[in-house]
Design a protein around this motif. Structure first.
Motif, short mmCIF file in Angstrom:
data_model
loop_
_atom_site.label_atom_id
_atom_site.label_comp_id
_atom_site.label_asym_id
_atom_site.label_seq_id
_atom_site.Cartn_x
_atom_site.Cartn_y
_atom_site.Cartn_z
N MET A 1 2.29 -58.78 19.55
CA MET A 1 2.09 -57.35 19.54
C MET A 1 3.26 -56.65 20.25
O MET A 1 3.08 -55.66 20.91
CB MET A 1 0.77 -57.01 20.21
CG MET A 1 0.39 -55.59 20.01
SD MET A 1 -1.18 -54.97 20.64
CE MET A 1 -2.07 -56.27 21.36
N SER A 2 4.49 -57.16 20.08
CA SER A 2 5.62 -56.54 20.77
C SER A 2 6.04 -55.22 20.14
O SER A 2 6.63 -54.39 20.79
CB SER A 2 6.80 -57.51 20.83
OG SER A 2 7.20 -57.83 19.51
N THR A 3 5.73 -55.04 18.87
CA THR A 3 6.05 -53.77 18.22
C THR A 3 4.77 -53.16 17.68
O THR A 3 4.07 -53.76 16.87
CB THR A 3 7.04 -53.98 17.06
OG1 THR A 3 8.22 -54.57 17.57
CG2 THR A 3 7.38 -52.68 16.40
N GLY A 30 1.62 -46.13 20.01
CA GLY A 30 2.75 -46.80 19.38
C GLY A 30 3.96 -46.79 20.28
O GLY A 30 3.95 -46.25 21.39
N ASN A 31 5.05 -47.41 19.80
CA ASN A 31 6.29 -47.51 20.56
C ASN A 31 6.93 -46.14 20.77
O ASN A 31 6.88 -45.29 19.89
CB ASN A 31 7.28 -48.44 19.86
CG ASN A 31 6.82 -49.88 19.91
OD1 ASN A 31 6.14 -50.34 19.01
ND2 ASN A 31 7.16 -50.57 20.97
N LYS A 64 0.38 -45.22 32.92
CA LYS A 64 1.24 -45.89 31.94
C LYS A 64 0.36 -46.77 31.09
O LYS A 64 -0.53 -47.42 31.62
CB LYS A 64 2.31 -46.71 32.64
CG LYS A 64 3.22 -45.83 33.45
CD LYS A 64 4.56 -46.41 33.59
CE LYS A 64 5.43 -45.42 34.34
NZ LYS A 64 6.78 -45.79 34.37
N PRO A 65 0.60 -46.82 29.79
CA PRO A 65 1.60 -46.09 29.04
C PRO A 65 1.42 -44.58 29.18
O PRO A 65 0.30 -44.09 29.37
CB PRO A 65 1.37 -46.50 27.59
CG PRO A 65 0.51 -47.70 27.61
CD PRO A 65 -0.22 -47.67 28.92
N ARG A 107 0.39 -55.62 29.41
CA ARG A 107 1.09 -55.08 30.58
C ARG A 107 2.60 -55.00 30.38
O ARG A 107 3.24 -54.07 30.84
CB ARG A 107 0.76 -55.95 31.79
CG ARG A 107 1.29 -55.42 33.08
CD ARG A 107 0.84 -56.27 34.23
NE ARG A 107 1.33 -55.71 35.47
CZ ARG A 107 0.84 -56.00 36.63
NH1 ARG A 107 -0.16 -56.84 36.74
NH2 ARG A 107 1.35 -55.47 37.72
N ASP A 108 3.17 -55.97 29.67
CA ASP A 108 4.62 -55.97 29.48
C ASP A 108 5.09 -54.88 28.51
O ASP A 108 6.29 -54.68 28.34
CB ASP A 108 5.11 -57.34 29.02
CG ASP A 108 4.53 -57.80 27.70
OD1 ASP A 108 3.42 -57.34 27.33
OD2 ASP A 108 5.18 -58.60 27.01
N LEU A 109 4.15 -54.15 27.90
CA LEU A 109 4.52 -53.09 26.96
C LEU A 109 4.30 -51.68 27.51
O LEU A 109 4.57 -50.71 26.81
CB LEU A 109 3.74 -53.24 25.65
CG LEU A 109 3.99 -54.50 24.84
CD1 LEU A 109 3.17 -54.48 23.56
CD2 LEU A 109 5.46 -54.67 24.53
N VAL A 110 3.81 -51.56 28.74
CA VAL A 110 3.42 -50.23 29.22
C VAL A 110 4.56 -49.21 29.25
O VAL A 110 4.32 -48.02 29.11
CB VAL A 110 2.72 -50.27 30.60
CG1 VAL A 110 1.42 -51.05 30.53
CG2 VAL A 110 3.63 -50.78 31.68
#
Length: 177
Positions: A1-3, A30-31, A64-65, A107-110
């Motif tokens: 789920m990196s993108t 989304g990103n 965050k996000p 967490r690594d995408l916040v």
């Protein structure tokens, strides 16, 4: 789920009896460098009657996000702004943060995601002398968490929608009435 280009979710949590504190957030996640991020940036300007605000847990504690709250109703008075910028804002921010803590939002995408949350506040809630702000918090917190979970899990599935096509009716419209 990196993108995550464009995920949507919604949820409704009903108020306690006698309250006008239903919550019905609609979430777009989304990103920041994709279509959701562009929409997020474009919504930073204000529109008369639709004050947008970041979801913060407290002053100097933006969640965050990054989450932008957008009211689904026209704001006509400071009492509405105070509820949106107080109880609803706190509930939204706590729901986003708890979604990270519980692993629903990675967490690594916040820092690379953003959320737009369309929030509802029943106009009757603002003037209700018996309003229960704890119920307003509860409904917005639960509904926001559920909407985020649904967005990231692609819920409901098309199979569920098809299976329930003729058995589930909209709560505010009965075609047989």
């Amino acid at each position: 789920m990196s993108t995550l280009h464009f995920k949507t979710g919604e949820a409704t949590v009903f108020a306690a009896d006698g309250q006008y504190t239903d919550a019905m957030p609609e979430i777009l996640i989304g990103n920041v460098d994709g279509p959701v991020g562009h929409a997020f940036a474009n919504m930073m300007g204000q529109t008369a009657g639709h004050t947008r605000m970041f979801a913060i847990r407290a002053c100097n504690q933006m969640v965050k996000p990054a989450t932008l709250m957008v009211p689904k109703v026209t704001i006509k008075n400071s009492a509405t702004i105070n509820l949106l910028g107080g109880v609803v804002q706190a509930a939204t921010a706590d729901a986003v943060l708890d979604s990270v803590i519980e692993g629903v939002i990675p967490r690594d995408l916040v820092n690379s995601l953003c959320i737009i949350s369309l929030v509802w506040l029943d106009p009757q809630c603002v003037t209700d002398p018996n309003r229960d702000d704890k119920d307003l918090y509860r409904t917005n917190y639960e509904a926001t968490k559920l909407a985020i979970k649904r967005a990231l899990n692609d819920e409901p599935t098309i199979e569920e929608l098809i299976a329930n096509r003729h058995t589930i009716k909209h709560e505010m419209y009965d075609p047989e009435a």
